[in-house]
Design a protein around this motif. Structure first.
Motif, short mmCIF file in Angstrom:
data_model
loop_
_atom_site.label_atom_id
_atom_site.label_comp_id
_atom_site.label_asym_id
_atom_site.label_seq_id
_atom_site.Cartn_x
_atom_site.Cartn_y
_atom_site.Cartn_z
N ALA A 168 0.83 -1.21 0.00
CA ALA A 168 0.00 0.00 0.00
C ALA A 168 0.86 1.26 0.00
N ALA A 169 1.94 1.26 0.80
CA ALA A 169 2.81 2.44 0.85
C ALA A 169 3.48 2.68 -0.50
N GLY A 170 3.92 1.62 -1.15
CA GLY A 170 4.54 1.77 -2.47
C GLY A 170 3.58 2.35 -3.49
N LEU A 171 2.34 1.88 -3.49
CA LEU A 171 1.35 2.40 -4.44
C LEU A 171 0.95 3.84 -4.10
N ILE A 172 0.87 4.16 -2.82
CA ILE A 172 0.50 5.53 -2.42
C ILE A 172 1.55 6.53 -2.91
N ILE A 173 2.82 6.12 -2.93
CA ILE A 173 3.87 7.01 -3.43
C ILE A 173 3.91 7.01 -4.95
N ALA A 174 3.71 5.85 -5.58
CA ALA A 174 3.88 5.72 -7.03
C ALA A 174 2.79 6.42 -7.82
N VAL A 175 1.54 6.30 -7.38
CA VAL A 175 0.43 6.86 -8.18
C VAL A 175 0.54 8.38 -8.33
N PRO A 176 0.72 9.16 -7.24
CA PRO A 176 0.89 10.61 -7.45
C PRO A 176 2.16 10.96 -8.22
N ALA A 177 3.25 10.19 -7.99
CA ALA A 177 4.51 10.51 -8.66
C ALA A 177 4.38 10.36 -10.17
N ILE A 178 3.81 9.24 -10.63
CA ILE A 178 3.68 9.02 -12.07
C ILE A 178 2.68 9.99 -12.68
N THR A 179 1.56 10.21 -12.00
CA THR A 179 0.53 11.11 -12.53
C THR A 179 1.05 12.53 -12.68
N LEU A 180 1.69 13.06 -11.64
CA LEU A 180 2.19 14.43 -11.70
C LEU A 180 3.38 14.56 -12.64
N ALA A 181 4.19 13.49 -12.78
CA ALA A 181 5.30 13.54 -13.73
C ALA A 181 4.77 13.73 -15.15
N HIS A 182 3.71 13.01 -15.51
CA HIS A 182 3.11 13.17 -16.84
C HIS A 182 2.47 14.55 -17.00
N LEU A 183 1.78 15.02 -15.98
CA LEU A 183 1.14 16.33 -16.07
C LEU A 183 2.17 17.46 -16.18
N PHE A 184 3.24 17.37 -15.40
CA PHE A 184 4.28 18.39 -15.47
C PHE A 184 4.98 18.36 -16.83
N THR A 185 5.14 17.17 -17.41
CA THR A 185 5.76 17.06 -18.73
C THR A 185 4.89 17.73 -19.79
N LEU A 186 3.59 17.48 -19.74
CA LEU A 186 2.66 18.11 -20.68
C LEU A 186 2.69 19.63 -20.54
N TRP A 187 2.70 20.11 -19.29
CA TRP A 187 2.74 21.55 -19.06
C TRP A 187 4.04 22.16 -19.59
#
Length: 251
Positions: A168-187
């Motif tokens: 659970a801890a690994g997924l809690i860290i991974a989901v925001p990290a991957i999502t925001l990495a893609h959003l920041f790249t698009l921006w």
């Protein structure tokens, strides 16, 4: 007396507590740094460009000095790029384009810095959670192997708890990290495209093309008005042509 939160997390996550904490800390720092950069790049910081587009004057030396003084305190990338462009206004247009192109490559790498690390953290943390799951199951089976009596829930709780908590801890860290990495790249890509477009228009403006800054900024009403004007002119020319032909045939 209840234990501090960090001690409870260490007990629940076992050996992988500190690797997960480090990944979470690095992710948080990168996200905060990207958000701060986005605040510096807000469109409202470039209001001088909107004011400049409303003018139709050529790029006179006085206009350049006025613009340089106006954007000298600007901290956005567009303001810095404009200052660079104006400082080389005496160069040819091709040379200015080359200078701006090299500058944009550096700025794009700055906008994308840290995002690869965020992607890597998003990949690593689920694997750390999976490793914690395996270690938790191994611990549970070791406890069952040492017990001669019947299996009790308390014997299963610690191993299964470690297995589930790390996942659970690994997924809690991974989901925001991957999502925001893609959003920041698009921006970042969108921001670079907008800066490149604005600097190209300013480059044309420096060459004396008065209406360069208004390219691509026409509203829908202005476009419709221009289309109607063009249509009326076309109809007028067509009527004049027909009248001329009729007059010629009469004579």
């Amino acid at each position: 007396m209840s234990q501090p939160l960090y001690q409870q997390l260490i007990e629940q996550l076992g050996y992988l507590a500190w690797p997960l904490f480090i990944c979470a800390f690095i992710s948080l720092m990168i996200i905060l740094e990207r958000l701060a950069l986005m605040l510096f790049e807000l469109p409202k910081r470039d209001t001088w460009l909107a004011e400049l587009r409303q003018q139709a004057r050529s790029a006179t030396p006085e206009q350049r000095q006025e613009l340089m003084a106006q954007i000298s305190q600007g901290r956005s990338m567009l303001a810095k790029g404009t200052a660079l462009l104006l400082s080389h206004a005496d160069q040819s247009r091709a040379m200015r384009e080359e200078i701006v192109s090299l500058w944009l490559v550096k700025q794009k790498s700055k906008l994308l810095s840290g995002l690869k690390i965020l992607h890597i953290i998003g990949v690593i943390t689920p694997l750390l959670g999976l490793l914690g799951t395996v270690l938790g199951l191994i611990e549970m089976f070791d406890q069952l192997g040492l017990s001669d009596g019947p299996v009790t829930p308390s014997q299963l709780a610690s191993g299964l708890g470690l297995a589930m908590n790390t996942t659970a801890a690994g997924l809690i860290i991974a989901v925001p990290a991957i999502t925001l990495a893609h959003l920041f790249t698009l921006w970042a890509e969108r921001r670079c495209n907008k800066i490149a477009h604005a600097l190209n228009l300013l480059n044309l403006w420096l060459d004396g093309f008065d209406q360069a800054l208004s390219i691509g900024s026409d509203s829908a009403a202005q476009l419709c008005s221009k289309a109607a004007t063009c249509k009326e002119a076309s109809c007028h020319n067509q009527n004049e042509s027909q009248f001329t032909q009729a007059a010629g045939s009469t004579s």
